[in-house]
Design an enzyme around this catalytic site. Structure first.
Site, PDB file in Angstrom:
ATOM      1  N   THR A  13      -6.094  10.575  -2.050  1.00 46.71           N
ATOM      2  CA  THR A  13      -5.148  10.815  -0.958  1.00 46.71           C
ATOM      3  C   THR A  13      -3.852  11.430  -1.481  1.00 46.71           C
ATOM      4  O   THR A  13      -3.432  12.509  -1.041  1.00 46.71           O
ATOM      5  CB  THR A  13      -4.865   9.478  -0.237  1.00 46.71           C
ATOM      6  OG1 THR A  13      -6.112   8.955   0.202  1.00 46.71           O
ATOM      7  CG2 THR A  13      -3.949   9.676   0.950  1.00 46.71           C
ATOM      8  N   GLU A 129       9.432   8.154  -9.312  1.00 46.08           N
ATOM      9  CA  GLU A 129      10.089   8.184  -7.993  1.00 46.08           C
ATOM     10  C   GLU A 129       9.164   7.709  -6.869  1.00 46.08           C
ATOM     11  O   GLU A 129       9.578   7.002  -5.952  1.00 46.08           O
ATOM     12  CB  GLU A 129      10.559   9.621  -7.678  1.00 46.08           C
ATOM     13  CG  GLU A 129      11.287   9.774  -6.369  1.00 46.08           C
ATOM     14  CD  GLU A 129      12.560   8.935  -6.320  1.00 46.08           C
ATOM     15  OE1 GLU A 129      13.494   9.236  -7.063  1.00 46.08           O
ATOM     16  OE2 GLU A 129      12.598   7.959  -5.527  1.00 46.08           O
ATOM     17  N   GLY A 134       7.850   5.507  -1.118  1.00 45.01           N
ATOM     18  CA  GLY A 134       7.232   6.807  -0.845  1.00 45.01           C
ATOM     19  C   GLY A 134       8.195   7.970  -0.908  1.00 45.01           C
ATOM     20  O   GLY A 134       8.728   8.318  -1.966  1.00 45.01           O
ATOM     21  N   ILE A 136      11.235   8.343   0.198  1.00 44.50           N
ATOM     22  CA  ILE A 136      12.686   8.106   0.100  1.00 44.50           C
ATOM     23  C   ILE A 136      13.095   8.223  -1.368  1.00 44.50           C
ATOM     24  O   ILE A 136      12.556   7.506  -2.213  1.00 44.50           O
ATOM     25  CB  ILE A 136      13.061   6.697   0.626  1.00 44.50           C
ATOM     26  CG1 ILE A 136      12.599   6.502   2.068  1.00 44.50           C
ATOM     27  CG2 ILE A 136      14.558   6.465   0.494  1.00 44.50           C
ATOM     28  CD1 ILE A 136      12.863   5.093   2.614  1.00 44.50           C
ATOM     29  N   GLU A 190      -4.581  -2.676   5.428  1.00 44.57           N
ATOM     30  CA  GLU A 190      -5.800  -2.747   4.606  1.00 44.57           C
ATOM     31  C   GLU A 190      -6.602  -3.986   4.983  1.00 44.57           C
ATOM     32  O   GLU A 190      -6.086  -4.937   5.551  1.00 44.57           O
ATOM     33  CB  GLU A 190      -5.408  -2.881   3.123  1.00 44.57           C
ATOM     34  CG  GLU A 190      -4.453  -1.835   2.630  1.00 44.57           C
ATOM     35  CD  GLU A 190      -5.163  -0.647   2.041  1.00 44.57           C
ATOM     36  OE1 GLU A 190      -6.376  -0.716   1.821  1.00 44.57           O
ATOM     37  OE2 GLU A 190      -4.480   0.373   1.822  1.00 44.57           O
ATOM     38  N   LYS A 205       7.997  -3.355  -5.463  1.00 39.67           N
ATOM     39  CA  LYS A 205       9.046  -2.344  -5.242  1.00 39.67           C
ATOM     40  C   LYS A 205      10.433  -2.954  -5.445  1.00 39.67           C
ATOM     41  O   LYS A 205      11.311  -2.334  -6.054  1.00 39.67           O
ATOM     42  CB  LYS A 205       8.904  -1.768  -3.826  1.00 39.67           C
ATOM     43  CG  LYS A 205       7.579  -1.038  -3.639  1.00 39.67           C
ATOM     44  CD  LYS A 205       7.258  -0.811  -2.174  1.00 39.67           C
ATOM     45  CE  LYS A 205       5.920  -0.138  -1.972  1.00 39.67           C
ATOM     46  NZ  LYS A 205       5.500  -0.099  -0.568  1.00 39.67           N
TER      47      LYS A 205
END
Ligand code: HSE
Length: 439
Positions: A13, A129, A134, A136, A190, A205
């Site tokens: 993906t 990054e 994602g 941002i 999920e 994160k």
């Protein structure tokens, strides 16, 4: 124009998204950077696996080692995920002296210290990054744009799945289980959903952001994590009546110095659902969107908002790392190292030491004297009550009793709640959700 050749490991993906957006915008990037970027090799699990964007067959192979070891490949992108093979890929590339780009939050969170040490030892950079929020650009923001600040507070809505579920619970008055089932059917969540709804993805994160902001690698064991399974539609409704919204927050806060060890910085690093005043900007971050609120001592309050996942937004973050890697290679620099321990010694305070405000919902028998029993326990623990509401409505034999609690240490609050939960007039385990005032 100088050309930098990229080898990509992983063509699913995100990988196919990177390839697609590089095809769309690679020439624009070259004109902006003065360096041409090429992606001549992509290692994939299976050439014919379904992918959202096509990758030309002639650039694909199934042998990652051949790509990483190819002398023509100057930068390696790891997009396979997981903490096993991905770690091997990254370490192999770093040891060959090749800069690496990764979107792998679990790997950076768990093995960041080792990987950054390997990057330093091999005098190359490791760019990540895309590992947090994602599209941002929050890593670059903390590492570069806010380098002249001490980050005193950081609050992140960094899990899109949880934010989607909580948003729908609020907007539709629906139950967690019903929204989760629907989110799974629609492909937003999920199966199994544990990594997201139990807070682990947000922990990864938040841990990365805390380490970067505070200059010591945060031990995963030191982070307090709660997910959103216990957030009920009843609590959503009462929170709304009180002027609050419930969000799953990653919280990184500098705490007041500990009197005994004044030199050691104490920080809170936690993930839990919290009541936010509706007037705060984070309360209106809805659906799958992410946002990170950062307070720096120089800049004040800042907010970064965008898509935290998906092939396109994540590709945008990877492309920005590709640009940095290309510029560093072209100019023979490592302008800003990926992670540098700094700012002296710090420690993550156990949550018990952290002072919070609280929303508490009790299910109690509707009888005179019940309130007195509850308030006596809180009073003895020196815990102040900001307000008490007994809304209309019954849950079987019992009635709800909502208490808003003033600042109190988490340990004291937990002890008091354990005692309250044992009162014969209290008919179900107390529900406690912390309140974040952003003071
Ligand atoms: N599963 C994550 C989320 C996206 O729901 O935000 C990948 O980190």
């Amino acid at each position: 124009m100088q050309q930098v050749n990229i080898g990509m490991i992983g063509g699913g993906t995100v990988g196919s998204g990177v390839y697609h957006h590089w095809q769309q915008n690679g020439a624009l990037m070259a004109s902006r950077l003065g360096v041409k970027i090429a992606i001549p090799r992509v290692a994939v699990k299976a050439i014919d696996e379904p992918r959202p964007y096509p990758i030309p067959t002639e650039v694909m192979c199934t042998d990652w080692k051949a790509v990483v070891h190819d002398p023509a490949v100057q930068v390696v992108i790891e997009l396979i995920g997981g903490t096993g093979l991905a770690r091997e890929v990254i370490l192999t590339a770093l040891r060959l002296g090749k800069p690496v780009i990764t979107a792998n939050k679990a790997l950076i969170f768990k093995h960041g210290e080792e990987l950054f040490a390997a990057a330093k030892a091999n005098r190359v950079n490791l760019y990540y990054e895309a590992s947090v929020a994602g599209g941002i650009p929050i890593i670059k923001t903390i590492r570069e744009a806010l380098v002249g600040n001490r980050i005193t507070h950081l609050y992140g809505i960094v899990n899109g799945t949880c934010n989607y579920i909580l948003t729908r619970m609020k907007q539709e008055g629906a139950d967690f289980a019903a929204v989760l089932a629907d989110a799974q059917r629609l492909g937003y969540a999920e199966t199994p959903p544990d990594l997201d709804v139990d807070g682990w993805d947000a922990e990864h994160k938040t841990g990365i952001l805390a380490s970067l902001a505070h200059g010591f690698w945060v031990n995963p064991e030191s982070i307090h994590v709660e997910g959103i399974r216990h957030v009920s539609k009843l609590d959503m409704q009462f929170a709304q009546q009180l002027g609050y919204t419930i969000k799953l927050l990653g919280i990184v806060k500098t705490l007041a110095a500990d009197g005994r060890r004044a030199s050691a910085k104490r920080i809170q690093v936690s993930v839990y659902p919290a009541l936010l005043p509706n007037s705060h900007v984070l309360a209106s971050v809805n659906g799958v969107f992410n946002a990170v609120f950062v307070r720096g001592d120089a800049v004040g309050d800042t907010l970064f908002y965008g898509r935290g996942a998906g092939k396109d937004a994540t590709a945008s973050a990877v492309l920005s790392d590709i640009a940095d890697a290309a510029l560093d290679l072209a100019h023979q620099t490592t302008r800003i190292p990926p992670f540098v321990p700094h700012d002296g010694k710090g420690r993550v305070a156990p949550l018990g030491e952290v002072v919070s405000r609280y929303y508490v919902r009790l299910s109690v028998v509707d009888r005179p004297g019940v309130m007195a029993k509850v308030t006596a326990i809180l009073g003895a623990a020196k815990i102040g009550i900001a307000s008490i509401i007994q809304p209309e409505g019954h849950e079987g034999e019992s009635v709800p009793l909502i208490l808003m609690i003033h600042d109190a240490p988490n340990a004291a609050m937990q002890r008091a709640l354990a005692k309250i939960g044992k009162l014969p007039v209290v008919k179900a385990p107390p529900v406690m959700i912390r309140v974040e005032s952003f003071a």
